[in-house]
Design a protein around this motif. Structure first.
Motif, PDB file in Angstrom:
ATOM      1  N   HIS A  46     -42.107  83.304  33.756  1.00  0.00           N
ATOM      2  CA  HIS A  46     -40.305  83.703  33.076  1.00  0.00           C
ATOM      3  C   HIS A  46     -40.611  82.255  32.528  1.00  0.00           C
ATOM      4  O   HIS A  46     -39.630  81.919  31.674  1.00  0.00           O
ATOM      5  N   ASN A  47     -40.805  81.169  33.133  1.00  0.00           N
ATOM      6  CA  ASN A  47     -40.414  79.957  33.062  1.00  0.00           C
ATOM      7  C   ASN A  47     -41.305  79.964  31.389  1.00  0.00           C
ATOM      8  O   ASN A  47     -40.566  78.459  31.154  1.00  0.00           O
ATOM      9  N   LYS A  48     -42.099  80.161  30.950  1.00  0.00           N
ATOM     10  CA  LYS A  48     -42.816  80.061  29.807  1.00  0.00           C
ATOM     11  C   LYS A  48     -42.273  81.271  28.406  1.00  0.00           C
ATOM     12  O   LYS A  48     -42.801  82.154  28.927  1.00  0.00           O
ATOM     13  N   GLY A  49     -41.760  80.889  27.217  1.00  0.00           N
ATOM     14  CA  GLY A  49     -42.012  81.580  26.613  1.00  0.00           C
ATOM     15  C   GLY A  49     -43.349  82.339  26.040  1.00  0.00           C
ATOM     16  O   GLY A  49     -44.006  81.785  25.884  1.00  0.00           O
ATOM     17  N   PRO A  50     -43.266  83.301  24.569  1.00  0.00           N
ATOM     18  CA  PRO A  50     -44.520  83.573  24.772  1.00  0.00           C
ATOM     19  C   PRO A  50     -45.300  82.587  23.513  1.00  0.00           C
ATOM     20  O   PRO A  50     -46.609  82.004  23.415  1.00  0.00           O
ATOM     21  N   ASP A  51     -44.652  81.808  22.879  1.00  0.00           N
ATOM     22  CA  ASP A  51     -45.286  80.746  22.386  1.00  0.00           C
ATOM     23  C   ASP A  51     -45.591  79.103  23.142  1.00  0.00           C
ATOM     24  O   ASP A  51     -45.823  78.762  22.703  1.00  0.00           O
ATOM     25  N   GLY A  52     -45.359  78.942  24.778  1.00  0.00           N
ATOM     26  CA  GLY A  52     -45.802  78.105  25.191  1.00  0.00           C
ATOM     27  C   GLY A  52     -44.804  76.937  25.541  1.00  0.00           C
ATOM     28  O   GLY A  52     -44.989  76.707  26.269  1.00  0.00           O
ATOM     29  N   LYS A  53     -43.404  77.235  25.080  1.00  0.00           N
ATOM     30  CA  LYS A  53     -42.747  76.556  25.326  1.00  0.00           C
ATOM     31  C   LYS A  53     -41.836  76.774  26.542  1.00  0.00           C
ATOM     32  O   LYS A  53     -41.615  77.781  26.745  1.00  0.00           O
ATOM     33  N   LEU A  54     -41.197  76.108  27.390  1.00  0.00           N
ATOM     34  CA  LEU A  54     -40.160  76.061  28.266  1.00  0.00           C
ATOM     35  C   LEU A  54     -38.684  77.242  28.115  1.00  0.00           C
ATOM     36  O   LEU A  54     -38.559  76.578  26.934  1.00  0.00           O
TER      37      LEU A  54
END
Length: 107
Positions: A46-54
């Motif tokens: 859950h620390n990263k979104g689907p786009d790889g950003k925090l």
């Protein structure tokens, strides 16, 4: 006329013992009532979104690692982010007051 001597000397020890006991009970109760700091997991997906950003939770996780004194390199490795991203988060963390900043809730 001689000065009157008190008939009973005051012994402060029982009163001080009672105060210490009350303070200990208050500290114990305070620990039960205070908000418990949640443990964080740098590897939590859950620390990263689907786009790889925090995500906001991921950013807070970084900040808590900095609160603990972790280096930017250590944060980058554990969070699986670039050193530049960890440096950016570190600079933002410092601007927010460092370890004295207002923490956000995780979860």
């Amino acid at each position: 006329m001689p000065a009157k001597q008190p008939t009973h000397a005051f012994d402060p020890k029982p009163v001080l013992d009672l105060i210490a006991s009350i303070e200990a009970d208050l500290q114990r109760l305070k620990g039960l009532v205070e908000q418990q700091v949640e443990k964080f997991d740098p590897a939590n997906p859950h620390n990263k979104g689907p786009d790889g950003k925090l995500t906001e939770e991921g950013v807070e996780c970084c900040y808590r690692m900095f609160d603990e004194g972790k280096s930017r390199y250590s944060v980058a490795q554990q969070m699986k982010i670039s050193f530049a991203a960890a440096t950016h988060r570190f600079n933002t963390w410092r601007k927010m007051g460092g370890a004295k900043r207002q923490r956000t809730l995780l979860g």
